[in-house]
Design an enzyme around this catalytic site. Structure first.
Site, PDB file in Angstrom:
ATOM      1  N   CYS A   1      -7.465  21.363  45.464  1.00 54.13           N
ATOM      2  CA  CYS A   1      -8.219  22.096  46.503  1.00 54.13           C
ATOM      3  C   CYS A   1      -9.702  22.287  46.141  1.00 54.13           C
ATOM      4  O   CYS A   1     -10.506  22.665  46.997  1.00 54.13           O
ATOM      5  CB  CYS A   1      -7.570  23.468  46.720  1.00 54.13           C
TER       6      CYS A   1
ATOM      7  N   GLY B   1     -40.432  22.147  17.832  1.00 49.47           N
ATOM      8  CA  GLY B   1     -40.141  23.399  18.528  1.00 49.47           C
ATOM      9  C   GLY B   1     -38.703  23.854  18.473  1.00 49.47           C
ATOM     10  O   GLY B   1     -38.192  24.376  19.451  1.00 49.47           O
TER      11      GLY B   1
ATOM     12  N   HIS C   1     -27.419  19.852  25.213  1.00 46.86           N
ATOM     13  CA  HIS C   1     -26.859  21.134  25.649  1.00 46.86           C
ATOM     14  C   HIS C   1     -26.732  21.226  27.172  1.00 46.86           C
ATOM     15  O   HIS C   1     -26.626  22.321  27.720  1.00 46.86           O
ATOM     16  CB  HIS C   1     -27.705  22.292  25.090  1.00 46.86           C
TER      17      HIS C   1
HETATM   18  N1  APR Z   1     -44.720  24.548  20.019  1.00 47.50           N
HETATM   19  C1  APR Z   1     -43.775  24.225  19.091  1.00 47.50           C
HETATM   20  N2  APR Z   1     -42.875  25.099  18.618  1.00 47.50           N
HETATM   21  C2  APR Z   1     -42.910  26.357  19.098  1.00 47.50           C
HETATM   22  C3  APR Z   1     -43.855  26.776  20.056  1.00 47.50           C
HETATM   23  C4  APR Z   1     -44.788  25.813  20.522  1.00 47.50           C
HETATM   24  N3  APR Z   1     -45.721  26.117  21.424  1.00 47.50           N
HETATM   25  N4  APR Z   1     -43.615  28.087  20.329  1.00 47.50           N
HETATM   26  C5  APR Z   1     -42.561  28.472  19.589  1.00 47.50           C
HETATM   27  N5  APR Z   1     -42.127  27.424  18.834  1.00 47.50           N
HETATM   28  C6  APR Z   1     -40.990  27.372  17.920  1.00 47.50           C
HETATM   29  C7  APR Z   1     -40.603  28.678  17.271  1.00 47.50           C
HETATM   30  O1  APR Z   1     -41.370  28.892  16.095  1.00 47.50           O
HETATM   31  C8  APR Z   1     -39.122  28.431  16.952  1.00 47.50           C
HETATM   32  O2  APR Z   1     -38.977  27.809  15.688  1.00 47.50           O
HETATM   33  O3  APR Z   1     -39.874  27.003  18.695  1.00 47.50           O
HETATM   34  C9  APR Z   1     -38.687  27.455  18.038  1.00 47.50           C
HETATM   35  C10 APR Z   1     -37.749  28.022  19.077  1.00 47.50           C
HETATM   36  O4  APR Z   1     -36.542  28.352  18.487  1.00 47.50           O
HETATM   37  P1  APR Z   1     -35.294  28.860  19.317  1.00 47.50           P
HETATM   38  O5  APR Z   1     -35.719  29.901  20.289  1.00 47.50           O
HETATM   39  O6  APR Z   1     -34.245  29.215  18.315  1.00 47.50           O
HETATM   40  O7  APR Z   1     -34.842  27.600  20.189  1.00 47.50           O
HETATM   41  P2  APR Z   1     -33.943  26.351  19.783  1.00 47.50           P
HETATM   42  O8  APR Z   1     -34.157  25.951  18.377  1.00 47.50           O
HETATM   43  O9  APR Z   1     -34.164  25.339  20.833  1.00 47.50           O
HETATM   44  O10 APR Z   1     -32.490  26.944  19.941  1.00 47.50           O
HETATM   45  C11 APR Z   1     -31.420  26.060  19.798  1.00 47.50           C
HETATM   46  O11 APR Z   1     -29.839  27.673  20.520  1.00 47.50           O
HETATM   47  O12 APR Z   1     -29.512  29.417  21.877  1.00 47.50           O
HETATM   48  C12 APR Z   1     -29.185  28.117  21.672  1.00 47.50           C
HETATM   49  O13 APR Z   1     -28.477  26.443  23.148  1.00 47.50           O
HETATM   50  C13 APR Z   1     -29.598  27.215  22.818  1.00 47.50           C
HETATM   51  O14 APR Z   1     -30.616  25.041  22.753  1.00 47.50           O
HETATM   52  C14 APR Z   1     -30.673  26.357  22.217  1.00 47.50           C
HETATM   53  C15 APR Z   1     -30.315  26.379  20.751  1.00 47.50           C
END
Ligand code: APR
Length: 239
Positions: A134, A188, A119
């Site tokens: 430019c 995560g 990303h």
């Molecule tokens: N260790 C492991 N996992 C964790 C922790 C931790 N300490 N804390 C939270 N999590 C988990 C949550 O339970 C959740 O499942 O991390 C996950 C985060 O999910 P999102 O916020 O949805 O992030 P992500 O999956 O990376 O999102 C994907 O979406 O918004 C777009 O481009 C953006 O790259 C991002 C993509």
């Protein structure tokens, strides 16, 4: 299964892919994408800020949101999970590929080589519209965002927004690694954003999900470890 048991899969694996999401950096102090936003930004949903449409509508608002995130990332450090991954890669060159959805650069700062950042990178900018003759980075007009002093073309964060293509070379390399691995550690991520999440569904390797909460990829997993990245990865990746 616990992390100790999963370690035997790590030991047996010839090639491992670690697919990470925002939870990988949570213990460094970077809020996950789908966590509640704080402070000034609490009334905005990231999904409404991370689009080209939002940027064109209000460039300075979106630019300032990214500026806030850039500033935050500069103040944090890789956590024990990032460090364990990089240390494993140093001890076992070529055996583990990091594929990340994160734009924070923390895997790279921990010392992981060849990170496939699907990303993009928060620390980089690019032109919003195709650059004209430019458009020179050396001659930017300062601003939020900076722009070409001749034609006004705007700089934008070099991250992949909703609705945009992933960088083709990085995606192809990630697909190749996923097709060739015998173990994928999914760390995560909520597993709701494709094509990244699809890597875990297509791999012929075993899939282990590391997440303290339920995720959309739990059903694709051979094992689910309920815990955090900084707790589990040092155990899992220890020799
Ligand atoms: N260790 C492991 N996992 C964790 C922790 C931790 N300490 N804390 C939270 N999590 C988990 C949550 O339970 C959740 O499942 O991390 C996950 C985060 O999910 P999102 O916020 O949805 O992030 P992500 O999956 O990376 O999102 C994907 O979406 O918004 C777009 O481009 C953006 O790259 C991002 C993509």
């Amino acid at each position: 299964m616990n992390a100790e048991d999963a370690r035997s899969w790590v030991r047996a694996a010839r090639h491992i892919v670690l697919l990470s999401g925002a939870g990988m950096s949570a213990e460094s102090g970077v809020p996950t994408f789908r966590d509640a936003q704080t402070g000034l930004w609490s009334n905005f949903r990231p999904e409404d800020l991370a689009t080209e449409e939002a940027f064109r509508r209000d460039p300075s608002m979106v630019w300032n949101w990214y500026a806030m995130r850039r500033g935050m990332v500069l103040q944090v450090a890789p956590n024990a999970g990032h460090v364990a991954v990089a240390a494993f890669q140093q001890r076992h060159p070529g055996r583990l590929t990091v594929v990340t959805q994160n734009v924070d650069g923390l895997h790279q700062r921990a010392g992981s080589p060849g990170v496939l950042a699907l990303h993009g990178n928060l620390s980089e900018d690019k032109w919003l519209d195709a650059p004209r003759a430019c458009c020179e980075v050396a001659k930017l007009r300062a601003g939020s965002p900076p722009s070409c002093s001749t034609c006004g073309n705007l700089r934008r964060p070099a991250v992949v927004w909703f609705g945009e293509m992933l960088p083709l070379a990085q995606l192809a390399a990630a697909e190749e690694a996923a097709a060739a691995c015998d173990l994928m550690l999914v760390v995560g991520t909520s597993g709701v954003v494709y094509p990244a999440a699809g890597l875990a569904r297509c791999t012929p390797g075993r899939v282990v999900v590391l997440n303290p909460h339920a995720s959309d990829l739990d059903d694709a997993a051979d094992a689910v470890l309920r815990g955090t990245a900084a707790e589990l990865l040092p155990v899992l990746l220890e020799d």
